[in-house]
Design a protein around this motif. Sequence first.
Motif, PDB file in Angstrom:
ATOM      1  N   ARG A  79       0.725  -1.467   0.005  1.00  0.00           N
ATOM      2  CA  ARG A  79      -0.168  -0.119   0.039  1.00  0.00           C
ATOM      3  C   ARG A  79       0.630   1.471   0.209  1.00  0.00           C
ATOM      4  O   ARG A  79       0.253   2.210  -0.072  1.00  0.00           O
ATOM      5  CB  ARG A  79      -1.393   0.096   1.391  1.00  0.00           C
ATOM      6  CG  ARG A  79      -2.352   1.319   1.017  1.00  0.00           C
ATOM      7  CD  ARG A  79      -2.516   1.238   2.549  1.00  0.00           C
ATOM      8  NE  ARG A  79      -3.403   2.185   2.457  1.00  0.00           N
ATOM      9  CZ  ARG A  79      -2.963   3.688   3.065  1.00  0.00           C
ATOM     10  NH1 ARG A  79      -1.798   3.898   3.052  1.00  0.00           N
ATOM     11  NH2 ARG A  79      -4.130   5.032   2.428  1.00  0.00           N
ATOM     12  N   HIS A  80       2.287   1.255   0.590  1.00  0.00           N
ATOM     13  CA  HIS A  80       3.267   2.113   0.820  1.00  0.00           C
ATOM     14  C   HIS A  80       3.992   2.761  -0.004  1.00  0.00           C
ATOM     15  O   HIS A  80       3.674   3.023  -0.959  1.00  0.00           O
ATOM     16  CB  HIS A  80       3.765   2.356   1.918  1.00  0.00           C
ATOM     17  CG  HIS A  80       2.674   2.528   2.853  1.00  0.00           C
ATOM     18  ND1 HIS A  80       1.910   2.228   3.437  1.00  0.00           N
ATOM     19  CD2 HIS A  80       2.782   3.895   3.718  1.00  0.00           C
ATOM     20  CE1 HIS A  80       1.194   2.199   4.904  1.00  0.00           C
ATOM     21  NE2 HIS A  80       1.764   3.849   4.775  1.00  0.00           N
ATOM     22  N   ASP A  81       4.952   1.284  -1.182  1.00  0.00           N
ATOM     23  CA  ASP A  81       5.852   1.293  -1.903  1.00  0.00           C
ATOM     24  C   ASP A  81       6.040  -0.225  -2.134  1.00  0.00           C
ATOM     25  O   ASP A  81       6.194  -1.136  -1.589  1.00  0.00           O
ATOM     26  CB  ASP A  81       6.807   1.914  -1.277  1.00  0.00           C
ATOM     27  CG  ASP A  81       8.142   1.828  -2.657  1.00  0.00           C
ATOM     28  OD1 ASP A  81       7.429   3.434  -3.149  1.00  0.00           O
ATOM     29  OD2 ASP A  81       8.356   0.952  -2.810  1.00  0.00           O
ATOM     30  N   GLY A  82       5.807  -0.301  -3.663  1.00  0.00           N
ATOM     31  CA  GLY A  82       5.925  -1.215  -4.767  1.00  0.00           C
ATOM     32  C   GLY A  82       7.268  -2.240  -4.253  1.00  0.00           C
ATOM     33  O   GLY A  82       7.132  -3.518  -3.947  1.00  0.00           O
ATOM     34  N   LEU A  83       8.337  -1.291  -3.552  1.00  0.00           N
ATOM     35  CA  LEU A  83       9.479  -1.590  -4.264  1.00  0.00           C
ATOM     36  C   LEU A  83       9.663  -2.161  -2.719  1.00  0.00           C
ATOM     37  O   LEU A  83      10.098  -3.609  -2.696  1.00  0.00           O
ATOM     38  CB  LEU A  83       9.964  -0.703  -4.307  1.00  0.00           C
ATOM     39  CG  LEU A  83      11.846  -1.487  -4.797  1.00  0.00           C
ATOM     40  CD1 LEU A  83      11.548  -2.433  -5.749  1.00  0.00           C
ATOM     41  CD2 LEU A  83      13.123  -0.588  -5.364  1.00  0.00           C
ATOM     42  N   ALA A  84       8.889  -1.707  -1.570  1.00  0.00           N
ATOM     43  CA  ALA A  84       8.684  -2.250  -0.412  1.00  0.00           C
ATOM     44  C   ALA A  84       8.726  -3.606  -0.429  1.00  0.00           C
ATOM     45  O   ALA A  84       9.289  -4.782   0.571  1.00  0.00           O
ATOM     46  CB  ALA A  84       8.671  -1.255   0.425  1.00  0.00           C
ATOM     47  N   ASP A  85       7.460  -3.512  -0.915  1.00  0.00           N
ATOM     48  CA  ASP A  85       7.017  -5.404  -0.683  1.00  0.00           C
ATOM     49  C   ASP A  85       7.699  -6.163  -1.574  1.00  0.00           C
ATOM     50  O   ASP A  85       7.793  -7.484  -0.599  1.00  0.00           O
ATOM     51  CB  ASP A  85       5.673  -4.283  -1.904  1.00  0.00           C
ATOM     52  CG  ASP A  85       4.952  -6.484  -1.780  1.00  0.00           C
ATOM     53  OD1 ASP A  85       4.740  -7.051  -0.967  1.00  0.00           O
ATOM     54  OD2 ASP A  85       4.430  -6.203  -3.098  1.00  0.00           O
ATOM     55  N   PHE A  86       8.417  -5.994  -2.551  1.00  0.00           N
ATOM     56  CA  PHE A  86       8.738  -6.786  -2.459  1.00  0.00           C
ATOM     57  C   PHE A  86       9.950  -7.056  -2.196  1.00  0.00           C
ATOM     58  O   PHE A  86      10.914  -8.300  -2.344  1.00  0.00           O
ATOM     59  CB  PHE A  86       9.603  -6.462  -4.033  1.00  0.00           C
ATOM     60  CG  PHE A  86      10.618  -6.776  -5.130  1.00  0.00           C
ATOM     61  CD1 PHE A  86      10.201  -8.325  -5.947  1.00  0.00           C
ATOM     62  CD2 PHE A  86      11.618  -6.485  -4.910  1.00  0.00           C
ATOM     63  CE1 PHE A  86      11.468  -8.344  -6.660  1.00  0.00           C
ATOM     64  CE2 PHE A  86      13.038  -7.877  -5.307  1.00  0.00           C
ATOM     65  CZ  PHE A  86      12.859  -8.271  -6.661  1.00  0.00           C
ATOM     66  N   ALA A  87      11.237  -6.060  -1.623  1.00  0.00           N
ATOM     67  CA  ALA A  87      11.882  -6.492  -0.761  1.00  0.00           C
ATOM     68  C   ALA A  87      11.514  -7.257   0.440  1.00  0.00           C
ATOM     69  O   ALA A  87      12.610  -8.045   1.018  1.00  0.00           O
ATOM     70  CB  ALA A  87      13.131  -5.220   0.044  1.00  0.00           C
ATOM     71  N   PHE A  88      10.605  -7.456   0.601  1.00  0.00           N
ATOM     72  CA  PHE A  88      10.377  -7.976   1.662  1.00  0.00           C
ATOM     73  C   PHE A  88       9.556  -9.417   1.683  1.00  0.00           C
ATOM     74  O   PHE A  88      10.555 -10.389   2.114  1.00  0.00           O
ATOM     75  CB  PHE A  88       9.441  -7.456   2.725  1.00  0.00           C
ATOM     76  CG  PHE A  88       8.487  -8.316   3.583  1.00  0.00           C
ATOM     77  CD1 PHE A  88       8.815  -8.204   4.971  1.00  0.00           C
ATOM     78  CD2 PHE A  88       7.046  -9.267   3.279  1.00  0.00           C
ATOM     79  CE1 PHE A  88       7.953  -9.214   5.841  1.00  0.00           C
ATOM     80  CE2 PHE A  88       6.444 -10.091   4.366  1.00  0.00           C
ATOM     81  CZ  PHE A  88       7.016  -9.661   5.598  1.00  0.00           C
ATOM     82  N   ALA A  89       9.147  -9.552   0.605  1.00  0.00           N
ATOM     83  CA  ALA A  89       8.768 -10.587  -0.118  1.00  0.00           C
ATOM     84  C   ALA A  89       9.629 -11.626  -0.255  1.00  0.00           C
ATOM     85  O   ALA A  89       9.769 -13.207  -0.067  1.00  0.00           O
ATOM     86  CB  ALA A  89       7.555 -10.623  -0.968  1.00  0.00           C
ATOM     87  N   MET A  90      10.191 -11.231  -0.893  1.00  0.00           N
ATOM     88  CA  MET A  90      11.893 -11.902  -1.546  1.00  0.00           C
ATOM     89  C   MET A  90      12.598 -12.884  -0.454  1.00  0.00           C
ATOM     90  O   MET A  90      13.451 -13.416  -1.111  1.00  0.00           O
ATOM     91  CB  MET A  90      12.760 -11.860  -2.781  1.00  0.00           C
ATOM     92  CG  MET A  90      11.826 -10.861  -3.878  1.00  0.00           C
ATOM     93  SD  MET A  90      11.317 -12.909  -4.424  1.00  0.00           S
ATOM     94  CE  MET A  90      12.777 -13.685  -4.201  1.00  0.00           C
TER      95      MET A  90
END
Length: 383
Positions: A79-90
């Motif tokens: 919801r805040h930043d797509g790249l932040a989600d990516f970094a967490f998810a990976m």
Amino acid sequence: MADRSYLDWPFFEPHHKAHADALAGWCASLEVDHSDTDAACRKLVAELGADGWLKPTASVDGAPLDVRTLALSRETLARHDGLADFAFAMQGLGTGALSLFGSDAQKQAWLPLTTAGQAISAFALTEPQSGSDVAASTMTATKDGEEYILNGEKTWISNGGIADIYTVFARTGEAPGARGLSAFLVTPDMPGFEVVERLQVIAPHPLARLRFNDVRVPAANMIGAPGQGFKVAMSVLDVFRTTVAAAALGFARRALDEAVARVTERHIQGAPLSDLQMVQGHIADMALDVDASALLVYRAAWTKDSGAPRVSREAAMAKLFSTEQAQSVIDRAVQLHGGDGVRSGEAVEALYRDIRALRIYEGASDVQRVIIARATLDQLKGK
């Protein structure tokens, strides 16, 4: 203000709500420089790890991964930043095999580093010719004494080129098809490992095509038992596929918030856009899609956390519906923004690019339909 009432749903325990609220507070001051994707991802992993947010991505002591916490984390970050989600998810996907099947030595060597943000992880499953058909993998791992020799290519590997550790799947040949694959830990300093190509996409992420030329991997780096690779991969996806749906939900929530703000503030003929019934209809459809997605996402997460051995059907439903409907919600948000909706730098323009890949990775939408159909038919047949 973003809707948070869903945190009171019976799917969640008090610690889930506390986690989501705390992470939302952390994200409020999050600033991501998107000019250098690799550097941004390294910085995000380090910051997420230093502040403790990566702890849910791994299990060192053998306890089950908390899928609701993973999903809430991805929804909040997306919801805040797509790249932040990516970094967490990976960090979770890349080490999921270790959490579920790794030896104590493997876990102790790597999981403290990945959860602290001191090592970046990757999940190397896809091959140029085998995409969603994992059983058709042709990369080989040939036993040679106390080592395996890896040969082949992987592609569309997230964190490819910046990862410190790769979970790599290769054919060891115990049986044909899915039963002849195994999983290995590979580090980029091993001779013969090569990043052949960095891949550019509409929403920039670190992606690469990898080549393995007689890469010698210690037999101790195998994750699980020989021939267990397909089971390892599917078990990891069974956990993290639900979180892809959660990320899509986070994108959709942000799009709905942006649309509501736009139609409330923007006036036409002396009245806000929100007074128009057609606009209200769009908002209603968007809100409906968001809530329906959330119910499917957290049903799947709750079911897995409640001890279900597999949630393939529930996770497939959540991923299919949430990613497809998020695309629709974001498209409506772009439309309601008019020309500003396609202006570079606008939130909804970034969301429009961010969402598209989620309908493809970790099983494209039509693959999810196949999973759902087969599960439904088997259920009706009493299997």
